[in-house]
Design a protein around this motif. Structure first.
Motif, PDB file in Angstrom:
ATOM      1  N   LYS A  86       1.301  -1.300   0.114  1.00 13.85           N
ATOM      2  CA  LYS A  86       0.501  -0.225  -0.162  1.00 13.85           C
ATOM      3  C   LYS A  86       0.526   1.352   0.360  1.00 13.85           C
ATOM      4  O   LYS A  86       0.480   2.386   0.534  1.00 13.85           O
ATOM      5  CB  LYS A  86      -0.900   0.306   1.332  1.00 13.85           C
TER       6      LYS A  86
ATOM      7  N   ILE B  71      -4.859   2.926  -5.388  1.00 14.96           N
ATOM      8  CA  ILE B  71      -5.144   2.739  -3.825  1.00 14.96           C
ATOM      9  C   ILE B  71      -5.671   3.841  -2.615  1.00 14.96           C
ATOM     10  O   ILE B  71      -5.748   3.077  -2.187  1.00 14.96           O
ATOM     11  CB  ILE B  71      -4.679   1.149  -3.277  1.00 14.96           C
ATOM     12  N   ASN B  72      -4.698   4.994  -3.752  1.00 19.76           N
ATOM     13  CA  ASN B  72      -4.772   5.824  -2.711  1.00 19.76           C
ATOM     14  C   ASN B  72      -5.473   7.401  -3.026  1.00 19.76           C
ATOM     15  O   ASN B  72      -5.019   8.437  -2.624  1.00 19.76           O
ATOM     16  CB  ASN B  72      -2.800   6.490  -2.440  1.00 19.76           C
TER      17      ASN B  72
ATOM     18  N   SER C 144      -0.813   2.433  -7.560  1.00 15.66           N
ATOM     19  CA  SER C 144      -0.779   2.810  -6.454  1.00 15.66           C
ATOM     20  C   SER C 144      -1.431   4.303  -6.220  1.00 15.66           C
ATOM     21  O   SER C 144      -2.476   4.692  -5.192  1.00 15.66           O
ATOM     22  CB  SER C 144       0.662   3.240  -5.943  1.00 15.66           C
TER      23      SER C 144
END
Lengths: 61, 221
Positions: B129, B185-186, B182
């Motif tokens: 993550k 998911i962010n 990334s």
């Protein structure tokens, strides 16, 4: 030099012209890397390099 | 004072999961569609000129049509059109490698290799993550340098440079997979249509570059 090569070069130059402003904007506005960030990138990329070398070795057998 | 609001956090997580799920779903369908159009193109034995025209058309759609349709349902049709055109453009390249005695093996290895690279890099980002948004500028600069070198090599025709460029493209596109996943998911990318096209282009370029490298080292022509 045939027409295909010239057309390919034109295609790539157009791509450059389109990408350049975005690259400039991303380069100056991307957040700065913190400590350990580049190490976290190097690990998977080295994995990719090793994997590609394995594939080269496999097809060369 | 603690500003943590569980309802906002949960809503955000649900929204991110939805973008991720929709992206992977659309990506898998577009890859299948792309394989179908590549198969049709191979059967029709289309020329390299047609392949280049398809690439021009796909890039034109990415630059001028996708930004206008990405937030509507028409965006899904545009993604299929782009990936279908790029798949169709792959036909002559695949036919070239199929003509080699170990051509099917090279294509299957490149396809499998691309899949493994994608799954491993995506799995890495989903597990750690980590936020890879700092890579954006470097990746774009790397891409521009690679394209400049490609233009030069059209005129110079240096085989070693061609090999180096394929290797560089694999690394740059691997970086883009880390960066794009990334961002999803962010919460940096909330549009699954744009996310799908970005990931598709990374996969496409890794596949073509890997095929080129394996063709050099394993081709028997």
């Amino acid at each position: 030099m045939d027409g295909m090569q010239i057309a390919s070069a034109v295609f790539l130059v157009l791509m450059l012209a389109f990408l350049f402003p975005r690259a400039k904007q991303m380069f100056f506005n991307s957040p700065k890397a913190e400590s350990g960030d580049w190490n976290a990138v190097l690990l998977p990329l080295l994995g990719v390099v090793g994997f590609v070398m394995l594939l080269i070795w496999l097809v060369g057998q | 004072m603690n500003n943590f609001n569980p309802s906002i956090s949960t809503t955000s997580a649900v929204s991110i999961n939805k973008v991720l799920r929709n992206t992977y779903l659309l990506l898998s369908f577009t890859l299948l569609f792309s394989a179908l159009t590549a198969g049709v193109s191979m059967m029709l034995h289309v020329s390299h000129v047609v392949s280049l025209v398809c690439s021009f058309a796909a890039m034109g759609m990415i630059w001028f049509v996708l930004p206008r349709t990405a937030n509507s349902s028409a965006g899904i049709g545009v993604v299929f059109a782009i990936t279908g055109l790029l798949g169709f453009g792959l036909g002559p390249i695949l036919n070239h490698y199929l003509a080699l005695s170990n051509g099917p093996e090279l294509i299957a290895t490149s396809l499998g290799g691309t899949g493994i690279i994608f799954l491993a890099l995506s799995g890495y980002v989903l597990t750690t993550k980590r936020d890879f948004s700092f890579m954006g500028g470097f990746l774009m600069v790397g891409l521009i340098i690679a394209i400049l070198a490609m233009v030069a090599n059209i005129f110079l025709q240096i085989p070693a440079l061609s090999l180096a460029l394929s290797s560089a493209i694999i690394l740059i596109m691997s970086g883009f997979i880390l960066f794009d996943t990334s961002r999803i998911i962010n919460g940096g990318e909330t549009n699954y249509v744009n996310a799908t096209v970005s990931l598709y282009l990374s996969l496409y370029n890794i596949f073509v570059s890997l095929l080129h490298i394996l063709g050099i080292f394993g081709g028997d022509d």
